[in-house]
Design an enzyme around this catalytic site. Structure first.
Site, PDB file in Angstrom:
ATOM      1  CG  ASP A 287     -19.066  -3.356   2.625  1.00  0.00           C
ATOM      2  OD1 ASP A 287     -20.929  -3.985   3.950  1.00  0.00           O
ATOM      3  OD2 ASP A 287     -18.800  -2.905   3.353  1.00  0.00           O
TER       4      ASP A 287
ATOM      5  CE  LYS B 102     -18.645  -4.452   6.495  1.00  0.00           C
ATOM      6  NZ  LYS B 102     -20.216  -5.118   6.818  1.00  0.00           N
TER       7      LYS B 102
END
Ligand code: NDP
Ligand code: 2IT
Length: 445
Positions: free
Chosen positions: A166, A126
């Protein structure tokens, strides 16, 4: 909490102070998997969980850029390369002022188990930045994305680490970052997913997280002989995940009564219809307006600075951000007759809230299972890029649907507690076993 878990958590907290979201995500997994580890010498002796909570690599870098006034701005960029035991690091990039190391480590940790559940060969990662795209011009967003990628491109690649979107990172940002990567590396390759459809993107990727979450909830409802038809649903957020959750719910005959953003929520007692949804998409994606502006376009109520969980609903789809359902919100949902929760967002329910749902024995799908359709379809985008082919909408949707059914089956297999299915335990155990076994096969890595 068992003594073993308390000792383990004390070390995690000591080593990673001030990363409270990371502690929260690790504790949830530890509670599910520690009994198995204690009972299984190959896991216990190999310190497997202690290894999993340590990222393989953390990148943190300066992102300088010039705003429209010609002034210098400095943001911080990150990429957490958490685990590559079952495939290249894979996971989104978040651009939001709340981004810090702890938030991204929690997301990267969750991603490892989620990606394992998808049945596809993807490790977990991430990244992102504390850059706030809100209120910035397209030119400023482009300048930031180019500077961010100028550094990140040294560490990623189609077989190494494949970022995606995201919060705050959608098609526009992926485009600017892809263009910069291609220019610097002189390589047209599937280094990012969520790309535009005419330059390597996959059909259904935009829709996938929302559609997948609804498919998962459909499977949960089937275990109780229920369906989505006629169900009243409360959705939070109004970004990518929320939008396509609503689209699929309308298609399947459910009634969606709420949407929100960080300023408040709208309530439409009659249900948001297709025309109103098109209006939301235009306002949010093109005009980049606020959800309260939707209330001006169609008849619904707007509640400033409130979250939608006080509204009576059968099913809740938290699709905005972490810890958006508190213990009290969860109690309110249960009291109002809510029978199921499908987490479109990552870790949207606090630990207190999860206990409330589980004690009430309602159907509760944690994000790492329910929202895995997004990254799964990213995996399908990677496959299509490797083959230099693209599948039809129907083909990708069919594969997504099959994957969500397979994730549900894994949760049932590992989460059954008598008649009740503990989806948290099921998702954590199923995700853990595959990664743990791969790590052990590969030696001390
Ligand atoms: P978007 O940026 O498209 O939308 C985010 C939405 O959530 C906006 O409505 C935003 O409101 C709201 N929101 C964000 N932060 C907060 C906050 N701190 N408080 C209240 N509301 C907030 O993001 P996505 O739809 O892509 O992501 C939503 C969630 O889904 C995240 O948890 C993400 O990690 C998760 N997710 C996303 C996937 C994807 O493929 N995109 C896949 C799997 C999970 P505002 O405009 O006011 O900020
Ligand atoms: O949280 C997530 O799973 C995502 N933001 C999607 C990640 C991806 O690589 O598609």
């Amino acid at each position: 909490m068992s003594k073993k878990i308390a000792e383990f958590m004390a070390k995690v907290i000591e080593k990673n102070p001030a990363e409270k979201e990371f502690h929260q995500a690790v504790l949830e997994v530890a509670e599910s998997v520690m009994p198995l580890i204690e009972a299984t010498p190959k896991y216990k002796n190999s310190m497997i969980l202690e290894r999993m909570v340590e990222p393989e690599r953390v990148l943190m870098f300066r992102v300088p850029w010039l705003d429209d006034k010609g002034e210098i701005q400095i943001n911080r960029g990150f990429r957490i390369e958490m685990n590559s035991a079952i495939g290249p690091y894979k996971g989104g990039l978040r651009f939001h002022p709340s981004v810090n190391l702890g938030v991204l480590k929690f997301l990267a940790f969750e991603q490892v188990f989620k990606n394992s559940l998808t049945t596809l060969p993807m490790g977990g990662g991430k990244g992102g930045s504390d850059f706030d795209p809100k209120g910035k011009s397209d030119n400023e967003v482009m300048k930031f994305c180019q500077s961010f990628m100028l550094e990140l491109c040294k560490y990623i690649g189609p077989n190494t680490d494949v970022p995606a979107g995201d919060i705050g990172v959608g098609g526009r940002e992926i485009g600017y970052m892809f263009g910069q990567y291609k220019r610097v590396r002189n390589e047209f390759t599937g280094v990012l997913t969520g790309k535009g459809l005419n330059w390597g993107g996959s059909l259904i990727r935009s829709e996938a997280t929302g559609y997948g979450c609804v498919y998962f909830v459909q499977e949960m409802l089937k275990t109780r002989g229920e369906s989505l038809k006629g169900k009243t649903c409360a959705v939070s957020g109004s970004g990518n995940v929320a939008q396509y959750t609503v689209e699929k719910l309308i298609e399947l005959g459910a009634k969606v009564v709420t949407l929100s953003d960080s300023d408040g929520f709208i309530y439409d007692a009659g249900g948001i219809d297709k025309k109103e949804l098109a209006c939301v998409l235009n306002l949010k994606n093109v005009k980049r307006a606020r959800i309260k502006d939707c209330a001006k376009e169609f008849t619904c109520k707007y509640f400033e600075k409130k979250r939608p969980w006080s509204v009576k609903c059968d099913i809740a789809f938290p699709s905005a951000t972490q810890n958006e359902i508190s213990g009290d919100d969860a109690k309110m949902l249960v009291k109002n007759g809510c029978i199921a929760i499908g987490e479109g967002a990552n870790m949207p329910t606090t630990p207190e809230g999860i206990k409330v749902f589980q004690n009430a024995k309602i159907l509760y799908a944690p994000g790492k299972a329910a929202n895995a359709g997004g990254v799964a379809t990213s995996g399908l985008e990677m496959s299509q890029n490797s083959m230099r082919l693209s599948w039809t909408r129907e083909e990708v949707d069919r594969r997504l649907h099959d994957i969500m059914i397979a994730i549900h089956e894994q949760c049932v297999k590992y989460g059954k507690e008598g008649k009740y299915i503990n989806y948290v335990k099921g998702a954590n155990l199923a995700g853990f076993i595959k990664v743990a076994d791969a790590m052990i096969d590969q030696g001390l890595v």
